[in-house]
Design a protein around this motif. Sequence first.
Motif, PDB file in Angstrom:
ATOM      1  N   SER A 198     -10.434  23.910 -14.805  1.00 29.92           N
ATOM      2  CA  SER A 198      -9.582  24.456 -13.748  1.00 29.92           C
ATOM      3  C   SER A 198      -8.202  24.759 -14.313  1.00 29.92           C
ATOM      4  O   SER A 198      -7.731  24.098 -15.232  1.00 29.92           O
ATOM      5  CB  SER A 198      -9.467  23.483 -12.574  1.00 29.92           C
TER       6      SER A 198
ATOM      7  N   SER B  12      -4.992  30.961  -9.965  1.00 29.66           N
ATOM      8  CA  SER B  12      -5.864  29.886 -10.430  1.00 29.66           C
ATOM      9  C   SER B  12      -7.138  30.492 -10.991  1.00 29.66           C
ATOM     10  O   SER B  12      -7.444  31.663 -10.759  1.00 29.66           O
ATOM     11  CB  SER B  12      -6.200  28.923  -9.275  1.00 29.66           C
TER      12      SER B  12
ATOM     13  N   GLY C 214     -10.826  29.510 -13.806  1.00 26.46           N
ATOM     14  CA  GLY C 214     -11.545  28.653 -14.725  1.00 26.46           C
ATOM     15  C   GLY C 214     -12.569  29.473 -15.480  1.00 26.46           C
ATOM     16  O   GLY C 214     -12.726  30.663 -15.243  1.00 26.46           O
TER      17      GLY C 214
ATOM     18  N   GLY D 193      -3.660  23.114 -16.767  1.00 30.43           N
ATOM     19  CA  GLY D 193      -5.036  22.917 -16.340  1.00 30.43           C
ATOM     20  C   GLY D 193      -5.728  21.863 -17.167  1.00 30.43           C
ATOM     21  O   GLY D 193      -5.105  21.105 -17.915  1.00 30.43           O
TER      22      GLY D 193
END
Length: 152
Positions: A82, A103, A105, A131
């Motif tokens: 993340s 954000s 990932g 992260g």
Amino acid sequence: MLKMKKFIGTLMAIMIIVVPSSQIFANEQVMDSEAMRKAPIVFSTDEERASISGNFGTAYIGYMSSAKMLNWRLTPNELIGSFAGTILVTTTSGIPVKTYYVSGGGMSPTGQVSVSSLKKGTYRATFGGNGVTVLGKKFNILPGLSETFTKY
């Protein structure tokens, strides 16, 4: 029998669409060829120092004038579990104008934010964040990654 074939065909189509996109959950966009700024990403610790040696990858920020968008991308050396970051837009004299929260990932989190609501002028966009990898290693973008752009 025909209903079963249609059901299986629909299920297969959904799997083809959903399965590849589950490996990365950032907003994937094609990047414009305009210049991108780069900064190293490094592993960080909870100790007093901000980072440890060892390059983790690269962070990018760039402005697409044709779309009035700021692009961001991380190209890590490890799979990101993340990432949470901000893009702070200020005037060139440092007065904050707007903060965008981003954000993602996966192997190469990427995204865009629209700056079409900003008035015409010259701005500076500063990208930062931190992260954790899927293996639990913490990382952060070193301070100072910014792009100056002019919105017409």
